[in-house]
Write an enzyme that holds these catalytic residues in place. Structure first.
Site, PDB file in Angstrom:
ATOM      1  N   PHE A   1      65.979  11.192 -63.580  1.00  0.00           N
ATOM      2  CA  PHE A   1      65.406  10.768 -62.302  1.00  0.00           C
ATOM      3  C   PHE A   1      66.551  10.363 -61.372  1.00  0.00           C
ATOM      4  O   PHE A   1      67.437   9.601 -61.770  1.00  0.00           O
ATOM      5  CB  PHE A   1      64.442   9.607 -62.540  1.00  0.00           C
ATOM      6  CG  PHE A   1      63.585   9.288 -61.354  1.00  0.00           C
ATOM      7  CD1 PHE A   1      62.441  10.024 -61.086  1.00  0.00           C
ATOM      8  CD2 PHE A   1      63.917   8.253 -60.500  1.00  0.00           C
ATOM      9  CE1 PHE A   1      61.649   9.742 -59.981  1.00  0.00           C
ATOM     10  CE2 PHE A   1      63.132   7.957 -59.395  1.00  0.00           C
ATOM     11  CZ  PHE A   1      61.993   8.701 -59.143  1.00  0.00           C
TER      12      PHE A   1
ATOM     13  N   TYR B   1      54.129   0.058 -62.202  1.00  0.00           N
ATOM     14  CA  TYR B   1      53.083   0.609 -61.309  1.00  0.00           C
ATOM     15  C   TYR B   1      52.582   1.967 -61.766  1.00  0.00           C
ATOM     16  O   TYR B   1      51.692   2.528 -61.149  1.00  0.00           O
ATOM     17  CB  TYR B   1      53.566   0.659 -59.859  1.00  0.00           C
ATOM     18  CG  TYR B   1      54.909   1.338 -59.631  1.00  0.00           C
ATOM     19  CD1 TYR B   1      55.013   2.723 -59.622  1.00  0.00           C
ATOM     20  CD2 TYR B   1      56.059   0.588 -59.433  1.00  0.00           C
ATOM     21  CE1 TYR B   1      56.234   3.342 -59.415  1.00  0.00           C
ATOM     22  CE2 TYR B   1      57.286   1.199 -59.224  1.00  0.00           C
ATOM     23  CZ  TYR B   1      57.371   2.577 -59.223  1.00  0.00           C
ATOM     24  OH  TYR B   1      58.582   3.182 -59.027  1.00  0.00           O
ATOM     25  N   LYS B   2      53.182   2.526 -62.812  1.00  0.00           N
ATOM     26  CA  LYS B   2      52.732   3.831 -63.318  1.00  0.00           C
ATOM     27  C   LYS B   2      51.632   3.599 -64.363  1.00  0.00           C
ATOM     28  O   LYS B   2      50.524   3.225 -64.013  1.00  0.00           O
ATOM     29  CB  LYS B   2      53.933   4.620 -63.832  1.00  0.00           C
ATOM     30  CG  LYS B   2      54.865   5.004 -62.673  1.00  0.00           C
ATOM     31  CD  LYS B   2      56.168   5.642 -63.090  1.00  0.00           C
ATOM     32  CE  LYS B   2      56.986   6.016 -61.839  1.00  0.00           C
ATOM     33  NZ  LYS B   2      58.366   6.361 -62.124  1.00  0.00           N
TER      34      LYS B   2
ATOM     35  N   ARG C   1      52.239  18.686 -61.124  1.00  0.00           N
ATOM     36  CA  ARG C   1      52.331  17.721 -62.216  1.00  0.00           C
ATOM     37  C   ARG C   1      50.972  17.077 -62.451  1.00  0.00           C
ATOM     38  O   ARG C   1      50.309  16.638 -61.505  1.00  0.00           O
ATOM     39  CB  ARG C   1      53.351  16.655 -61.804  1.00  0.00           C
ATOM     40  CG  ARG C   1      54.150  16.089 -62.931  1.00  0.00           C
ATOM     41  CD  ARG C   1      55.284  15.248 -62.398  1.00  0.00           C
ATOM     42  NE  ARG C   1      54.827  14.176 -61.511  1.00  0.00           N
ATOM     43  CZ  ARG C   1      55.420  12.990 -61.415  1.00  0.00           C
ATOM     44  NH1 ARG C   1      56.478  12.711 -62.149  1.00  0.00           N
ATOM     45  NH2 ARG C   1      54.980  12.082 -60.579  1.00  0.00           N
TER      46      ARG C   1
ATOM     47  N   ASP D   1      65.429   4.407 -69.822  1.00  0.00           N
ATOM     48  CA  ASP D   1      64.462   4.234 -68.745  1.00  0.00           C
ATOM     49  C   ASP D   1      63.088   4.623 -69.293  1.00  0.00           C
ATOM     50  O   ASP D   1      62.875   5.768 -69.717  1.00  0.00           O
ATOM     51  CB  ASP D   1      64.869   5.128 -67.560  1.00  0.00           C
ATOM     52  CG  ASP D   1      63.994   4.903 -66.321  1.00  0.00           C
ATOM     53  OD1 ASP D   1      62.828   4.502 -66.488  1.00  0.00           O
ATOM     54  OD2 ASP D   1      64.493   5.152 -65.201  1.00  0.00           O
TER      55      ASP D   1
HETATM   56  C1  LIG Z   1      59.407   6.211 -61.067  1.00  0.00           C
HETATM   57  C2  LIG Z   1      60.758   6.145 -61.655  1.00  0.00           C
HETATM   58  C3  LIG Z   1      61.704   5.222 -61.194  1.00  0.00           C
HETATM   59  C4  LIG Z   1      61.414   4.384 -59.971  1.00  0.00           C
HETATM   60  O1  LIG Z   1      62.363   3.424 -59.692  1.00  0.00           O
HETATM   61  P1  LIG Z   1      62.025   2.310 -58.589  1.00  0.00           P
HETATM   62  O2  LIG Z   1      63.269   1.573 -58.436  1.00  0.00           O
HETATM   63  O3  LIG Z   1      60.893   1.500 -59.148  1.00  0.00           O
HETATM   64  O4  LIG Z   1      61.574   3.004 -57.352  1.00  0.00           O
HETATM   65  C5  LIG Z   1      62.898   5.112 -61.871  1.00  0.00           C
HETATM   66  N1  LIG Z   1      63.175   5.911 -62.936  1.00  0.00           N
HETATM   67  C6  LIG Z   1      62.289   6.838 -63.366  1.00  0.00           C
HETATM   68  C7  LIG Z   1      62.633   7.691 -64.538  1.00  0.00           C
HETATM   69  C8  LIG Z   1      61.078   6.990 -62.734  1.00  0.00           C
HETATM   70  O5  LIG Z   1      60.223   7.918 -63.141  1.00  0.00           O
END
Ligand SMILES: *Cc1c(COP(=O)(O)O)cnc(C)c1O
Length: 416
Positions: A127, A223-224, A375, A198
């Site tokens: 990501f 939030y996911k 997705r 992560d």
């Molecule tokens: C959604 C997501 C994030 C989001 O990071 P924020 O700092 O909360 O915006 C980070 N890493 C991964 C792998 C994600 O899927």
């Protein structure tokens, strides 16, 4: 438009041990929501809790709530609730800031602990924010922090005695591929590297065993799959050996609420004991209250059941797509073995963006990831097999009758 109410129960839903949890959520009318991997649904518990925190705690009790309602310890209380979902012992997880900020903290900590080594090893399709955080640290630290990127399937073999930190996302945000954490951690330890995982697409969707797998640090979103609300604070985990062995500051974002004695207001920073030093500033209480209430739904839920249902939903989706003759038009880019997947599937199609828009117009919320992927996220706490059947039927019409070619489905907003 789809009607999800009053429909006969799908036979697979009748034998689903989690089926009743769907009632805990606010399901938008005439909607099949398959985007819980981006933003989970609102639950009734969160709605009530935020209303109470607003009216009673902030409204009436105002500043006394820091003590009276234990606001001051909420990051740690909520952290421990998250810890139970990710295999962390109490006192090693904190809920604060965003995943990005927390990555900055743990990357700094890991490089400091593994000083002498400088290489952060990660994957090319990690990501982006994870990679940006390393690039930012490199700008700050120069050659004391360097980023090496390798293809995901070469990650394990690329860990060497030069590697300071392995930075990996357990479930790939695009393909849904799940990395073998136990093997990754073992290889890292053999080579003297530290691991940062992560868990954005793992936490709340499947069992995670951080302590058992000797992971050094972890971060992730709430939030996911944890359904804590847009921009809800993230979490951060530190393994016991790092919290016990180091009395010195581990991370550079010295903030007063990570201080050993914040209300002494002393000039010099001294870190709090344990995970508390990873807190920086004042916690966002309204958002944290939402995380706290969202996690209550997981109480008494066996994460093995959550994983089983996630696998069941994704297999059923693929079965239905095969039956509708869709897979030859839009092949899956996710691993074919469910054991190697997270809780999502992704499909490739030149017009994936327009297909996604056409689905949304039919009340099926999925998402699009550039350049050409549709997705589909499966949230075992509220998705049903009946929904999968209807959503694939809608997709079949859109693809076979080429509804995605309509002009109205080509318009892109700021967020895709
Ligand atoms: C959604 C997501 C994030 C989001 O990071 P924020 O700092 O909360 O915006 C980070 N890493 C991964 C792998 C994600 O899927």
């Amino acid at each position: 438009m789809l009607t999800t109410q009053n429909s006969a129960k799908h036979s697979l839903d009748l034998s689903d041990p989690l089926a009743k949890l769907r009632n805990e959520f606010h399901i938008p009318a005439d909607t099949i929501y398959l985007d819980g991997n981006s933003l989970g649904l609102l639950s009734h518990g969160v709605q009530e809790r935020v209303a109470r925190t607003l009216q009673q705690e902030w409204g009436n009790d105002v500043i006394t709530s820091w003590n009276k309602h234990n606001w001051i310890n909420l990051p740690l209380i909520v952290g421990d609730k998250i810890g139970r979902l990710i295999g962390a012992p109490a006192g090693h997880t904190v809920c604060c800031d965003s995943t990005s900020i927390n990555l900055f903290k743990v990357l700094s900590a890991a490089l400091q602990i593994n000083h002498g080594r400088t290489e952060v090893l990660s994957t090319e399709d990690n990501f982006p924010t994870d990679l940006y955080m390393v690039q930012g640290l490199h700008k700050l630290l120069g050659e004391r922090c360097t980023l090496r990127l390798v293809p995901e399937n070469e990650l394990l073999d690329s860990i060497t005695s030069e590697t300071a930190v392995v930075l990996a996302t357990e479930v790939n945000f695009r393909t849904g591929r799940r990395l073998p954490l136990a093997e990754l951690s073992q290889k890292a330890r053999e080579q003297g590297a530290l691991s940062i995982i992560d868990l954005a697409h793992s936490a709340g969707a499947m069992p995670v065993a951080l302590l058992e797998n000797h992971i050094d640090f972890a971060v992730g979103c709430t939030y996911k799959y944890m359904n804590a609300g847009p921009g809800a604070p993230a979490f951060l985990y530190v393994a016991p050996r790092h919290l016990e062995e180091h009395s010195k500051p581990l991370q550079p974002l010295f903030g007063w609420l990570g201080h050993a004695e914040p209300f002494a207001f002393s000039v010099d920073y001294a870190p709090a004991q344990g995970i508390r030093q990873f807190i920086t500033g004042t916690p966002p209480i309204l958002a944290l209250a939402a995380v706290d209430a969202a996690l209550d739904i997981f109480e008494g839920v066996d994460m093995a059941d959550v994983r089983d249902k996630s696998v069941g939903l994704s297999k059923y989706w693929l079965e239905r797509m095969a039956a509708e003759g869709l897979l030859e038009h839009m092949p899956s880019i996710s691993p074919s073995d469910a054991a190697e997947r997270g809780s999502q599937l992704a499909f490739e199609h030149e017009h994936a963006f327009a297909i996604c828009q056409a689905l949304i117009a039919e009340g099926v919320i999925a998402d699009f990831r550039a350049p050409k992927y549709l997705r589909i996220g499966f949230s075992p706490l509220y998705n049903s097999y009946a929904e999968i059947e209807k959503a694939v039927a809608a997709l079949a019409v859109i693809v076979h009758e080429r509804h995605y070619q309509r002009a109205e489905f080509q318009q892109r907003g700021a967020v895709t």
